[in-house]
Design an enzyme around this catalytic site. Sequence first.
Site, PDB file in Angstrom:
ATOM      1  N   LEU A 123     -49.454   7.039  14.646  1.00  0.00           N
ATOM      2  CA  LEU A 123     -49.631   7.625  13.545  1.00  0.00           C
ATOM      3  C   LEU A 123     -48.273   8.245  12.904  1.00  0.00           C
ATOM      4  O   LEU A 123     -47.999   8.071  11.597  1.00  0.00           O
ATOM      5  CB  LEU A 123     -50.551   8.972  13.829  1.00  0.00           C
ATOM      6  N   THR A 124     -47.415   8.771  13.914  1.00  0.00           N
ATOM      7  CA  THR A 124     -45.994   9.352  13.421  1.00  0.00           C
ATOM      8  C   THR A 124     -45.142   8.462  12.696  1.00  0.00           C
ATOM      9  O   THR A 124     -45.272   7.099  13.155  1.00  0.00           O
ATOM     10  CB  THR A 124     -45.589   9.924  14.640  1.00  0.00           C
ATOM     11  N   GLU A 125     -44.538   8.767  11.753  1.00  0.00           N
ATOM     12  CA  GLU A 125     -43.544   7.743  11.134  1.00  0.00           C
ATOM     13  C   GLU A 125     -42.378   8.734  11.017  1.00  0.00           C
ATOM     14  O   GLU A 125     -42.144   9.899  10.808  1.00  0.00           O
ATOM     15  CB  GLU A 125     -43.972   7.429   9.733  1.00  0.00           C
ATOM     16  N   SER A 130     -45.726  16.259  11.813  1.00  0.00           N
ATOM     17  CA  SER A 130     -46.435  17.373  11.474  1.00  0.00           C
ATOM     18  C   SER A 130     -47.374  17.207  10.492  1.00  0.00           C
ATOM     19  O   SER A 130     -48.506  17.177  10.324  1.00  0.00           O
ATOM     20  CB  SER A 130     -46.130  18.676  11.606  1.00  0.00           C
ATOM     21  N   ILE A 155     -44.097   5.919  19.222  1.00  0.00           N
ATOM     22  CA  ILE A 155     -45.429   5.851  19.833  1.00  0.00           C
ATOM     23  C   ILE A 155     -45.441   5.455  21.310  1.00  0.00           C
ATOM     24  O   ILE A 155     -44.590   4.616  21.813  1.00  0.00           O
ATOM     25  CB  ILE A 155     -46.052   4.435  19.034  1.00  0.00           C
ATOM     26  N   THR A 156     -46.418   6.147  22.192  1.00  0.00           N
ATOM     27  CA  THR A 156     -46.480   5.999  23.484  1.00  0.00           C
ATOM     28  C   THR A 156     -47.113   4.713  23.996  1.00  0.00           C
ATOM     29  O   THR A 156     -48.369   4.458  23.471  1.00  0.00           O
ATOM     30  CB  THR A 156     -47.124   7.111  24.020  1.00  0.00           C
ATOM     31  N   ILE A 335     -34.686  29.744  40.493  1.00  0.00           N
ATOM     32  CA  ILE A 335     -34.846  30.447  41.729  1.00  0.00           C
ATOM     33  C   ILE A 335     -33.956  29.445  42.924  1.00  0.00           C
ATOM     34  O   ILE A 335     -33.782  30.060  43.813  1.00  0.00           O
ATOM     35  CB  ILE A 335     -36.404  30.102  42.077  1.00  0.00           C
ATOM     36  N   GLU A 361     -48.206  15.807  19.837  1.00  0.00           N
ATOM     37  CA  GLU A 361     -49.536  16.099  19.258  1.00  0.00           C
ATOM     38  C   GLU A 361     -49.854  17.324  18.679  1.00  0.00           C
ATOM     39  O   GLU A 361     -50.770  18.080  18.905  1.00  0.00           O
ATOM     40  CB  GLU A 361     -50.724  15.828  20.385  1.00  0.00           C
ATOM     41  N   GLU A 365     -45.505  25.552  16.886  1.00  0.00           N
ATOM     42  CA  GLU A 365     -45.691  26.141  15.673  1.00  0.00           C
ATOM     43  C   GLU A 365     -46.946  25.771  14.861  1.00  0.00           C
ATOM     44  O   GLU A 365     -47.757  26.790  14.360  1.00  0.00           O
ATOM     45  CB  GLU A 365     -44.654  26.047  14.497  1.00  0.00           C
TER      46      GLU A 365
HETATM   47  C1  LIG Z   1     -42.540  11.442  24.124  1.00  0.00           C
HETATM   48  C2  LIG Z   1     -43.303  11.466  22.668  1.00  0.00           C
HETATM   49  C3  LIG Z   1     -44.523  10.559  22.557  1.00  0.00           C
HETATM   50  C4  LIG Z   1     -44.919  10.637  21.128  1.00  0.00           C
HETATM   51  N1  LIG Z   1     -46.133   9.815  20.895  1.00  0.00           N
HETATM   52  C5  LIG Z   1     -46.841   9.587  20.088  1.00  0.00           C
HETATM   53  C6  LIG Z   1     -47.950   8.846  19.829  1.00  0.00           C
HETATM   54  O1  LIG Z   1     -48.237   7.983  20.968  1.00  0.00           O
HETATM   55  N2  LIG Z   1     -48.212   8.529  18.678  1.00  0.00           N
HETATM   56  C7  LIG Z   1     -47.943   9.392  17.733  1.00  0.00           C
HETATM   57  O2  LIG Z   1     -48.352   8.999  16.566  1.00  0.00           O
HETATM   58  N3  LIG Z   1     -46.999  10.173  17.624  1.00  0.00           N
HETATM   59  C8  LIG Z   1     -46.347  10.234  18.921  1.00  0.00           C
HETATM   60  N4  LIG Z   1     -45.540  11.151  19.059  1.00  0.00           N
HETATM   61  C9  LIG Z   1     -45.036  11.983  17.817  1.00  0.00           C
HETATM   62  C10 LIG Z   1     -45.423  13.403  18.008  1.00  0.00           C
HETATM   63  O3  LIG Z   1     -46.814  13.639  17.645  1.00  0.00           O
HETATM   64  C11 LIG Z   1     -44.714  14.082  16.704  1.00  0.00           C
HETATM   65  O4  LIG Z   1     -43.444  14.517  17.224  1.00  0.00           O
HETATM   66  C12 LIG Z   1     -45.281  15.704  16.476  1.00  0.00           C
HETATM   67  O5  LIG Z   1     -46.352  15.263  15.608  1.00  0.00           O
HETATM   68  C13 LIG Z   1     -44.412  16.356  15.644  1.00  0.00           C
HETATM   69  O6  LIG Z   1     -43.918  15.810  14.587  1.00  0.00           O
HETATM   70  P1  LIG Z   1     -42.109  15.665  14.483  1.00  0.00           P
HETATM   71  O7  LIG Z   1     -41.515  15.371  15.729  1.00  0.00           O
HETATM   72  O8  LIG Z   1     -41.815  14.897  13.356  1.00  0.00           O
HETATM   73  O9  LIG Z   1     -41.627  17.176  14.131  1.00  0.00           O
HETATM   74  P2  LIG Z   1     -41.497  17.914  12.571  1.00  0.00           P
HETATM   75  O10 LIG Z   1     -43.050  17.834  11.917  1.00  0.00           O
HETATM   76  O11 LIG Z   1     -40.439  17.300  11.904  1.00  0.00           O
HETATM   77  O12 LIG Z   1     -41.279  19.461  12.895  1.00  0.00           O
HETATM   78  C14 LIG Z   1     -40.122  19.695  12.957  1.00  0.00           C
HETATM   79  C15 LIG Z   1     -40.009  21.380  12.978  1.00  0.00           C
HETATM   80  O13 LIG Z   1     -40.652  21.925  12.013  1.00  0.00           O
HETATM   81  C16 LIG Z   1     -41.752  22.707  12.351  1.00  0.00           C
HETATM   82  N5  LIG Z   1     -42.716  22.343  11.251  1.00  0.00           N
HETATM   83  C17 LIG Z   1     -43.306  21.485  10.836  1.00  0.00           C
HETATM   84  N6  LIG Z   1     -44.451  21.622  10.058  1.00  0.00           N
HETATM   85  C18 LIG Z   1     -44.672  22.990   9.816  1.00  0.00           C
HETATM   86  C19 LIG Z   1     -45.427  23.946   9.191  1.00  0.00           C
HETATM   87  N7  LIG Z   1     -46.465  23.605   8.419  1.00  0.00           N
HETATM   88  N8  LIG Z   1     -45.462  25.272   9.900  1.00  0.00           N
HETATM   89  C20 LIG Z   1     -44.290  25.680  10.555  1.00  0.00           C
HETATM   90  N9  LIG Z   1     -43.387  24.904  11.050  1.00  0.00           N
HETATM   91  C21 LIG Z   1     -43.537  23.720  10.921  1.00  0.00           C
HETATM   92  C22 LIG Z   1     -42.267  22.091  13.619  1.00  0.00           C
HETATM   93  O14 LIG Z   1     -43.146  22.915  14.490  1.00  0.00           O
HETATM   94  C23 LIG Z   1     -40.867  21.883  14.442  1.00  0.00           C
HETATM   95  O15 LIG Z   1     -40.387  22.837  14.895  1.00  0.00           O
HETATM   96  C24 LIG Z   1     -44.670  11.389  20.292  1.00  0.00           C
HETATM   97  C25 LIG Z   1     -43.365  11.992  20.197  1.00  0.00           C
HETATM   98  C26 LIG Z   1     -42.672  12.245  21.353  1.00  0.00           C
HETATM   99  C27 LIG Z   1     -41.678  12.916  21.581  1.00  0.00           C
END
Ligand SMILES: Cc1cc2nc3c(=O)[nH]c(=O)nc-3n(C[C@H](O)[C@H](O)[C@H](O)COP(=O)(O)OP(=O)(O)OC[C@H]3O[C@@H](n4cnc5c(N)ncnc54)[C@H](O)[C@@H]3O)c2cc1C
Length: 398
Positions: A123-125, A130, A155-156, A335, A361, A365
């Site tokens: 899903l993530t790009e 978010s 992606i995991t 500790i 996921e 926030e």
């Molecule tokens: C180890 C790991 C494994 C993962 N595995 C998968 C996977 O298998 N498949 C997949 O699709 N994705 C995967 N992800 C991606 C993961 O789901 C995303 O990291 C997550 O959705 C958050 O997106 P972002 O990291 O781009 O943060 P961003 O969306 O860029 O957020 C950055 C900051 O802005 C804040 N923010 C964003 N929008 C808002 C809002 N509307 N209001 C307030 N604050 C906001 C966030 O809370 C955060 O603090 C993985 C990530 C990691 C680290």
Amino acid sequence: MWWDSKVEEIRDEARSFAESIVAPIVNRMDVTSEMDSHLLEEMKRAGYMSMLCPKEYGGRGLSTLEYAVVVEELSRICGSTGITIAAANSLGVYPVYLFGSQAQRDLVLPGVGEHGNLISFGLTEPGAGSDASGTKTTAVESNGNWLLNGSKCFITNPRFSTWFIATAVTDPDAGARGISSFLVHKDTDGFSVGKAETKMGLHASDTSMLHFEDVTLDTDAILGPRGDGFKQFMMTLDGGRISIGAMALGLAQGSLDVALRYAKDTLGIEGKIHGRQAIQFPLSDMATQIEAARHLVYHAAYLKDQKQPFAKQSAMAKLYASEVGHFCSDSAIQIMGLDGYRTGSHVERHLRDVRLCEIGEGTSEVHRIVISRYLLKELEALDKATRDAKPETEKVTA
Ligand SMILES: Cc1cc2nc3c(=O)[nH]c(=O)nc-3n(C[C@H](O)[C@H](O)[C@H](O)COP(=O)(O)OP(=O)(O)OC[C@H]3O[C@@H](n4cnc5c(N)ncnc54)[C@H](O)[C@@H]3O)c2cc1C
């Protein structure tokens, strides 16, 4: 309410697996940043990749609660192992079972249980975390096929996977209804797994990019109806939040276990009722918060198993357990002092690993926003019910 002898049996089996097979190699995997191939095979053999796959498709057919307990137990020893099985089940098996046609289920699911053919969820790009409306990957209908182009990041499990669920924009002007999901086999021309991400924690978990360059798919590769992608991944993530909550819970418990043992054996706090409160208080806070987090996670899983609404509870469970996991691993280091800070102490790895739980996921926030939406919806429903219950005369004068 939710605990019975079968859950206990599964907990004991997972605990024994984690302690005998995972624990001896956990620090090595963290240093080499590689999932041990023997461990991977053992997890497949134990049916841990297909826990949420019904028995009729060759899976273990566990309840959500039983599954959450296994994720918790493996994460108690190793976060990377926990996320590997959590993603395989709740982001892989679950959406294929929930949204796939009969033919897609028959094609994909038996291989998970029989051969450990994992499914990854893309899903993530870059630029669409978010906010999935930023999705740039496209799927265009062309000569009776779909043509996919784009990339996914973080992606995991891709290196262990046979199938991939990928979201793509099919109708650019349709907003949330413009995203659809597709099933892609690893050997499809134009598809490739890209570079592995380097990251703070979860070193032994595979996290990689996916690339789609003119990937041609049959029309029946679409998962569910066209335009349902957004709805599907929201539902998938509702369930996924229980997994991340369970993972955080395991890491929190693992941190408490190590810190408690250290406090007793090394600091010698046993039997002393004063003078060590700086150690006793955080241990008590950790244990209390873990108990609360466990109730939230198990309750959300129980509701899902009872086919009752669980999305608010799974968001609360994920949010709270993740922050408890962070607090517990950090407190455990405090500790233990330098013995906690030292590489290989387990608790420093738990702190690095659990940090994902506040991001993946849905960030903390975003979860606070999701939960507040439920609260407002509930209040609106209450106000409406109160208005509807008023006699007609009062409604007119009000
Ligand atoms: C180890 C790991 C494994 C993962 N595995 C998968 C996977 O298998 N498949 C997949 O699709 N994705 C995967 N992800 C991606 C993961 O789901 C995303 O990291 C997550 O959705 C958050 O997106 P972002 O990291 O781009 O943060 P961003 O969306 O860029 O957020 C950055 C900051 O802005 C804040 N923010 C964003 N929008 C808002 C809002 N509307 N209001 C307030 N604050 C906001 C966030 O809370 C955060 O603090 C993985 C990530 C990691 C680290």
